[in-house]
Design a protein around this motif. Structure first.
Motif: not given
Length: 302
Positions: A147-166
């Motif tokens: 429905m909208r473009a997934i920007e690199p920042g969104h992908v980066a923040q998903l990765g950040a959430a994963l690594f913050f959890g680790g």
């Protein structure tokens, strides 16, 4: 063995958690305002270099102590996870609306829950699984793929959430061996060292004002963690957890006021769904623990 009375100062806890949200929103505003002028790794490195200055006295004492190899390995693992997370977060915050980054960041507890079940055998009851699924639905609503473009920042923040959890999971294991203050101090040291090579490789001229603003980021981030600790000491997590939602409200309002980022109702809705799932999971954990330590009725009459 007599159990300690749980903290029972809900108003104080809520006020401390309110201060926590304001501190972290100030961090977001500063990093967002600095933008892409300084590479993400360099910005993160300078921020943690300030933190290293703050923790220097404690680190001198800590590094003189001898710890088992397992503890040193956990220090390194936690620091590397946190370094990756921080670098991705700085990248996302410089390029993506503040509210989007804040909302996606609420996925951290979900990562911790799944990781705790897989790594520490904490189990995934159906209520936990339901909360994880609901939170993921919230994330889909925020991102709205297709429905909208997934920007690199969104992908980066998903990765950040994963690594913050680790990083949190490693920190959780470290608290079995060393005090929390030692965990934080060593994290600052390892993150600074881990970011240094990338920061130097990407290094660009940086002004004194940018260095000072990143120092302010370090101060407000440290203040936010301190306020959060005081909130948890004053009241149960089930009381203070819902206040975290205000951070998303502040983020949306500050993005609108300072950066002309009009609040996206889908981001607010998705963030609210994630927070509801996390709050429910927190409440259920508290209920289970309460039942585990409360003696049966006959025993209370002895």
């Amino acid at each position: 063995m007599i159990a300690h009375e749980p903290p029972d100062k809900p108003l104080i806890g809520i006020l401390w958690m309110l201060a926590t949200t304001l501190c972290f929103v100030l961090v977001n505003i500063i990093v967002h305002a600095l933008g892409e002028g300084v590479p993400a790794a360099q910005s993160a490195f300078v921020r943690f270099l300030w933190g290293l200055v703050f923790f220097a006295p404690a680190l001198v004492r800590i590094l003189r102590r001898s710890y088992p190899g397992k503890v040193w390995a956990l220090f390194g693992l936690r620091g590397m996870f946190h370094a990756l997370a921080v670098g991705l977060w700085f990248f996302a915050m410089a390029r993506t609306p503040i509210a989007d980054v804040t909302a996606i960041n609420y996925l951290n507890p979900i990562v911790v829950t799944v990781g705790g079940a897989l790594l520490f055998g904490e189990g995934l009851a159906w209520r936990r699984i339901s909360a994880v699924i609901v939170a993921l639905i919230g994330a889909v609503i925020i991102l709205r793929p297709g429905m909208r473009a997934i920007e690199p920042g969104h992908v980066a923040q998903l990765g950040a959430a994963l690594f913050f959890g680790g990083a949190y999971l490693a920190a959780k294991r470290l608290t079995d061996f060393v005090p929390a203050s030692t965990v934080v101090a060593m994290m600052t040291l390892v993150v600074t060292a881990a970011l240094a090579p990338v920061a130097l490789w990407q290094w660009q001229p940086i002004s004194l004002s940018e260095v000072l603003w990143l120092g302010a980021v370090a101060i407000f981030a440290t203040g936010g963690h301190y306020c959060m600790t005081r909130a948890f000491a004053a009241a149960p997590v089930t009381v203070t957890q819902p206040v975290i939602f205000l951070q998303l409200v502040w983020a949306a309002l500050s993005g609108w006021a300072f950066f002309d980022e009009r609040p996206d109702p889908f981001v607010l809705l998705g963030g609210a769904i994630i927070i509801a799932a996390v709050s429910y999971m927190t409440w259920r954990e508290a209920q289970v623990k309460k039942r585990a330590i409360t003696p049966p009725a006959p025993a209370t009459k002895i």
